[in-house]
Design an enzyme around this catalytic site. Structure first.
Site, PDB file in Angstrom:
ATOM      1  N   CYS A  26       0.316   8.552   4.627  1.00 45.26           N
ATOM      2  CA  CYS A  26       1.127   8.159   5.723  1.00 45.26           C
ATOM      3  C   CYS A  26       2.368   8.949   6.519  1.00 45.26           C
ATOM      4  O   CYS A  26       3.159   8.853   5.404  1.00 45.26           O
ATOM      5  CB  CYS A  26       0.881   7.122   6.205  1.00 45.26           C
ATOM      6  SG  CYS A  26      -0.899   6.412   5.892  1.00 45.26           S
ATOM      7  N   GLY A  69      -0.791  12.798   7.706  1.00 43.86           N
ATOM      8  CA  GLY A  69      -1.906  12.045   8.111  1.00 43.86           C
ATOM      9  C   GLY A  69      -2.436  12.190   9.334  1.00 43.86           C
ATOM     10  O   GLY A  69      -1.296  12.672  10.152  1.00 43.86           O
ATOM     11  N   ASN A  73       3.501   3.542   4.994  1.00 41.62           N
ATOM     12  CA  ASN A  73       3.114   4.857   4.274  1.00 41.62           C
ATOM     13  C   ASN A  73       3.172   3.711   2.725  1.00 41.62           C
ATOM     14  O   ASN A  73       4.272   3.412   1.588  1.00 41.62           O
ATOM     15  CB  ASN A  73       4.181   5.218   3.813  1.00 41.62           C
ATOM     16  CG  ASN A  73       3.859   6.673   3.180  1.00 41.62           C
ATOM     17  OD1 ASN A  73       2.894   6.635   2.176  1.00 41.62           O
ATOM     18  ND2 ASN A  73       4.744   7.512   2.657  1.00 41.62           N
ATOM     19  N   GLY A  74       1.713   4.227   1.769  1.00 39.30           N
ATOM     20  CA  GLY A  74       1.296   3.720   0.516  1.00 39.30           C
ATOM     21  C   GLY A  74       0.342   2.509   0.541  1.00 39.30           C
ATOM     22  O   GLY A  74      -0.565   2.368   0.998  1.00 39.30           O
ATOM     23  N   TYR A  88       2.271  18.611  -2.967  1.00 36.60           N
ATOM     24  CA  TYR A  88       1.782  19.013  -2.351  1.00 36.60           C
ATOM     25  C   TYR A  88       2.169  18.420  -0.855  1.00 36.60           C
ATOM     26  O   TYR A  88       1.966  18.994   0.192  1.00 36.60           O
ATOM     27  CB  TYR A  88      -0.056  18.810  -2.659  1.00 36.60           C
ATOM     28  CG  TYR A  88      -0.838  18.946  -1.153  1.00 36.60           C
ATOM     29  CD1 TYR A  88      -1.054  19.927  -0.731  1.00 36.60           C
ATOM     30  CD2 TYR A  88      -1.450  17.870  -0.673  1.00 36.60           C
ATOM     31  CE1 TYR A  88      -2.553  20.510  -0.239  1.00 36.60           C
ATOM     32  CE2 TYR A  88      -2.183  17.938   0.638  1.00 36.60           C
ATOM     33  CZ  TYR A  88      -2.821  18.776   0.984  1.00 36.60           C
ATOM     34  OH  TYR A  88      -3.816  19.019   1.822  1.00 36.60           O
TER      35      TYR A  88
END
Length: 533
Positions: free
Chosen positions: A28, A55, A131-132, A274
């Site tokens: 995210c 995201g 995020n995570g 990536y």
């Protein structure tokens, strides 16, 4: 072992559908700004736009004006969720928290969109973007006790928000210093009450989080973001990374820092492969430079006689440049990408689905016909996309197709915020390189070595999380951590979160939560000992 033979793309079989092989999905993106006198909602909009690659399921912004916090969130891309009308409804505040989501715990629903929101025991609002993924949710849900009935979403992020709101401390800073040490797993957080912005990063620093400053602001203006590229987009200057185990507090008194846990760095290596934008820097190293170096290393490790090096756009471009430079084989653009095809496009007819890769990529026949090609891509997850690509290039006249991958084989799923498939679905988890090559129909296949990838990052191997490549997880996992992102949603969608928690606790299933009270217009409103930096 994956059924590679059954999906080998032999002549006469239907084309593989690349929509069944979504590849690695990003975690995210989080963004926060503290800037009195600025249009913080607009700044956050542009920051989220810069983080859209992390995201694409939902986006949201929470704005605080010193008295209240108002949240607007919705399913969709940032530009779909926000327009002049919605952003004007968020005008007037001095701080904001933004989030763009790909679901890694909990399904893609409005309730699970972020920022999540709660009214805290100390009387003020709390809005949070995450995020995570956490890995100790059952324990945390038990500790939350009766207050878990307040949870109405199915993500770990909502649980964090509820824990912060439920803490009896007089301020959000006090609550955070009590709650953050209890969280296990990966979390880069940006959260706020009505007057103060906070940012925190887990002790392993698994995903990036950076601090920047808006120049020429008389009161001092600060930005926190998942990537340095988002700082660039809003005109902020990079100051430093948020350290693992650190919480930053930003208010009228300036910027202060607190340490809530001892740092044990394990940065996600896949951020370099990536996840992150190429124009981002992580741990002082340009992501683009890392990817070019990986391509050079790949050429050293896996040379081949060929006429042209072509990338799979866009993620394969830097590594293809490096491969061409090192090998001396010319670089060329052999594939054209349709930039307007996203994950939400209307499903085409079966006839088109069977050649679905052409919706995204189309070969330049005059460039590739009769030539021996080195095709560079960043990773292989299930293999369907690469299988369809090889066949398409062969039909366009390529004499040979040699696949080169700028990461090692992905053999293990991620439990820290990247939505890899389960291990059973990862083609490399049960097949060797030669088996995968035969499945793809390529003339040759090679991956860069793990040591080569680590060397290109310029980071010590001990400070990187490489679990998707080597199966060594820096945060210990229980069996219940391995049940997938929909583990909170067994049975009917009508089940309440309390019932889900109770059922999960009986089964010893890991939980995760995130969300807020729905409203028809997408709004969600329920009208810090520190040391100097």
């Amino acid at each position: 072992m994956p059924d590679v033979a059954a999906r080998s793309g032999l002549e006469g079989e239907p084309w593989p559908d690349p929509s069944d092989d979504p590849g690695p999905r990003d975690a995210c993106g989080v963004f926060g700004v503290w800037a009195p006198g600025e249009d913080v909602a607009n700044l956050t909009y542009y920051g989220l736009y810069a983080l859209q690659h992390r995201g694409q399921e939902a986006a949201g912004i929470a704005v605080g004006d010193g008295r209240t916090v108002v949240v607007f969130k919705e399913l969709g891309l940032v530009a779909q969720v926000f327009n002049e009308r919605t952003l004007s409804s968020l005008a007037g505040g001095h701080l904001a928290v933004g989030h763009t989501r790909y679901s890694t715990t909990g399904s893609s629903t409005w309730e699970n969109a972020q920022p999540s929101y709660r009214t805290a025991r100390f009387g003020g609002p709390v809005a949070l973007g995450h995020n995570g993924n956490l890995t100790n949710i059952v324990q945390l849900a038990r500790e939350l006790g009766a207050e878990r009935d307040r949870l109405r979403a199915t993500t770990d992020s909502d649980l964090i928000t509820a824990m912060l709101a439920d803490h009896p401390g007089p301020t959000l800073a006090d609550a955070a210093m009590a709650v953050l040490p209890r969280l296990a797993g990966a979390f880069s957080l940006v959260f706020a009450d009505a007057s103060t912005l906070y940012a925190a990063r887990d002790p392993h620093g698994i995903h990036p989080l950076v601090l920047g400053r808006l120049a020429d602001h008389p009161a001092g203006a600060w930005v926190v973001a998942s990537e340095t590229a988002a700082l660039d987009i809003v005109g902020a200057t990079f100051v430093r990374e948020v350290e693992p185990g650190e919480m930053i507090i930003i208010d009228d008194s300036g910027v202060r820092s607190r340490t809530f846990a001892r740092a044990d760095p394990h940065l996600c290596l896949f951020e370099y492969v990536y996840l992150a934008r190429p124009d981002t820097a992580i741990a002082g190293r340009s992501v683009h430079a890392v990817r070019v170096d990986v391509g050079r290393q790949l050429a050293r490790e896996a040379p081949v006689e060929a006429d042209l090096v072509i990338p799979v756009p866009q993620s394969g471009v830097p590594a293809a440049v490096g491969y061409a430079e090192q090998s001396g084989i010319p670089f060329g653009e052999g594939l054209v990408k349709n930039s307007y095809v996203g994950r939400t496009f209307i499903q085409p007819s079966q006839t088109i689905r069977q050649r679905g890769i052409r919706l995204k990529l189309n070969p330049l026949r005059e460039v590739i016909e009769g030539r021996r090609l080195v095709v560079v891509d960043d990773s292989i997850v299930r293999g369907n996309t690469q299988r369809a690509l090889v066949r398409m290039l062969q039909e366009a006249g390529a004499a040979e197709v040699h696949i080169r991958i700028s990461s090692p084989p992905v053999r293990w799923p991620c439990f820290y915020g990247i939505d890899f498939a389960t291990r059973a679905e990862l083609i490399a988890s049960g097949a060797g390189v030669e088996e995968i090559r035969a499945s793809l129909g390529a003339d040759s296949l090679a991956y860069v070595s793990l040591d080569g990838l680590v060397a290109a990052s310029h980071q010590p191997a001990r400070s990187l999380c490489r679990a998707c490549f080597d199966g060594i997880y820096p945060v210990p996992l229980a069996e219940s951590d391995k049940l997938g992102k929909h583990r909170l949603e067994p049975g009917s969608a009508a089940q309440t979160t309390a019932e889900l928690i109770a059922e999960a606790m009986r089964r010893e299933v890991t939980l995760g939560m995130n969300g807020a009270d729905p409203s028809p217009d997408g709004h969600d409103a329920d009208l810090a000992e520190a040391r100097p930096m």
